[in-house]
Design a protein around this motif. Sequence first.
Motif, mmCIF file in Angstrom:
data_model
loop_
_atom_site.group_PDB
_atom_site.id
_atom_site.type_symbol
_atom_site.label_atom_id
_atom_site.label_comp_id
_atom_site.label_asym_id
_atom_site.label_seq_id
_atom_site.Cartn_x
_atom_site.Cartn_y
_atom_site.Cartn_z
ATOM 1 N N HIS A 1 0.953 -1.156 0.051
ATOM 2 C CA HIS A 1 0.260 0.004 -0.007
ATOM 3 C C HIS A 1 0.873 1.244 -0.064
ATOM 4 O O HIS A 1 1.841 1.055 0.582
ATOM 5 N N GLY A 2 0.559 2.205 -0.673
ATOM 6 C CA GLY A 2 1.138 3.497 -0.970
ATOM 7 C C GLY A 2 0.381 4.647 -1.037
ATOM 8 O O GLY A 2 -0.835 4.466 -1.525
ATOM 9 N N THR A 3 0.833 5.701 -0.549
ATOM 10 C CA THR A 3 0.082 6.963 -0.797
ATOM 11 C C THR A 3 0.326 7.644 -1.940
ATOM 12 O O THR A 3 1.846 8.069 -2.137
ATOM 13 N N PHE A 4 -0.336 7.821 -3.034
ATOM 14 C CA PHE A 4 -0.081 8.360 -4.345
ATOM 15 C C PHE A 4 -0.650 9.673 -4.144
ATOM 16 O O PHE A 4 -1.823 10.178 -3.977
ATOM 17 N N GLN A 5 0.188 10.836 -4.840
ATOM 18 C CA GLN A 5 -0.076 12.031 -4.754
ATOM 19 C C GLN A 5 -0.407 12.525 -6.369
ATOM 20 O O GLN A 5 0.713 12.538 -6.912
ATOM 21 N N ILE A 6 -1.340 13.002 -6.780
ATOM 22 C CA ILE A 6 -1.640 13.468 -8.277
ATOM 23 C C ILE A 6 -2.106 14.958 -7.875
ATOM 24 O O ILE A 6 -3.327 15.028 -7.508
ATOM 25 N N GLY A 7 -1.568 15.740 -8.549
ATOM 26 C CA GLY A 7 -2.058 17.327 -8.320
ATOM 27 C C GLY A 7 -2.120 17.359 -7.014
ATOM 28 O O GLY A 7 -1.363 17.294 -6.221
ATOM 29 N N GLY A 8 -3.327 18.020 -6.411
ATOM 30 C CA GLY A 8 -3.425 18.314 -5.209
ATOM 31 C C GLY A 8 -4.109 17.446 -4.346
ATOM 32 O O GLY A 8 -4.463 17.444 -3.159
ATOM 33 N N GLN A 9 -4.285 16.317 -4.851
ATOM 34 C CA GLN A 9 -4.956 15.089 -4.115
ATOM 35 C C GLN A 9 -4.138 13.722 -3.596
ATOM 36 O O GLN A 9 -3.246 13.686 -4.478
ATOM 37 N N GLU A 10 -4.369 13.208 -2.602
ATOM 38 C CA GLU A 10 -3.658 12.169 -2.179
ATOM 39 C C GLU A 10 -4.602 11.057 -1.839
ATOM 40 O O GLU A 10 -5.599 11.225 -1.305
ATOM 41 N N GLN A 11 -4.015 9.645 -1.937
ATOM 42 C CA GLN A 11 -5.024 8.709 -1.745
ATOM 43 C C GLN A 11 -4.033 7.589 -1.530
ATOM 44 O O GLN A 11 -3.154 7.276 -2.286
ATOM 45 N N VAL A 12 -4.314 6.614 -0.469
ATOM 46 C CA VAL A 12 -3.524 5.315 -0.380
ATOM 47 C C VAL A 12 -4.335 4.471 -1.056
ATOM 48 O O VAL A 12 -5.571 4.014 -1.302
ATOM 49 N N ALA B 1 -1.382 10.076 -13.665
ATOM 50 C CA ALA B 1 -0.626 11.220 -13.475
ATOM 51 C C ALA B 1 -0.581 11.866 -15.037
ATOM 52 O O ALA B 1 0.219 11.693 -15.702
ATOM 53 N N PRO B 2 -1.766 12.723 -15.421
ATOM 54 C CA PRO B 2 -1.642 13.332 -16.664
ATOM 55 C C PRO B 2 -0.560 14.239 -16.727
ATOM 56 O O PRO B 2 -0.077 14.928 -15.909
ATOM 57 N N ALA B 3 -0.063 14.451 -17.976
ATOM 58 C CA ALA B 3 1.104 15.350 -18.517
ATOM 59 C C ALA B 3 0.795 16.698 -17.518
ATOM 60 O O ALA B 3 -0.450 17.260 -17.675
#
Length: 105
Positions: free
Chosen positions: A59-70, A79-81
């Motif tokens: 399990h990992g915490t993924f940050q895309i833009g201003g959002q984070e989710q495990v 993760a869009p360009a």
Amino acid sequence: MHVISLADFHEYSQVKLKKHNVFQTHRFFCDVYCFEPDQVQKGHVHADQDKVYLVLEGHGTFQIGGQEQVLGPGQGTIAPAGEEHGVVNQSGARLRVLVFMAPNP
């Protein structure tokens, strides 16, 4: 035909996350990232490339833009360009992630 087994890509490093190249062409790459507990892929941006993360184990915490989710096994995100993205393994266990990026930088 080039056939691989994802089970073969499982080497970890205590120093920093370990990246294993699975496939690569001039159009894309596919890697397996292996994170020990508390290892980080710092937030960064690819101006012209999209990146897909698919969790194989852990399990990992993924940050895309201003959002984070495990995310856990079988889950993924994109993760869009142009979007800042990164990964943190705060789970206390190992994390293994399949990563696709296109076009190949």
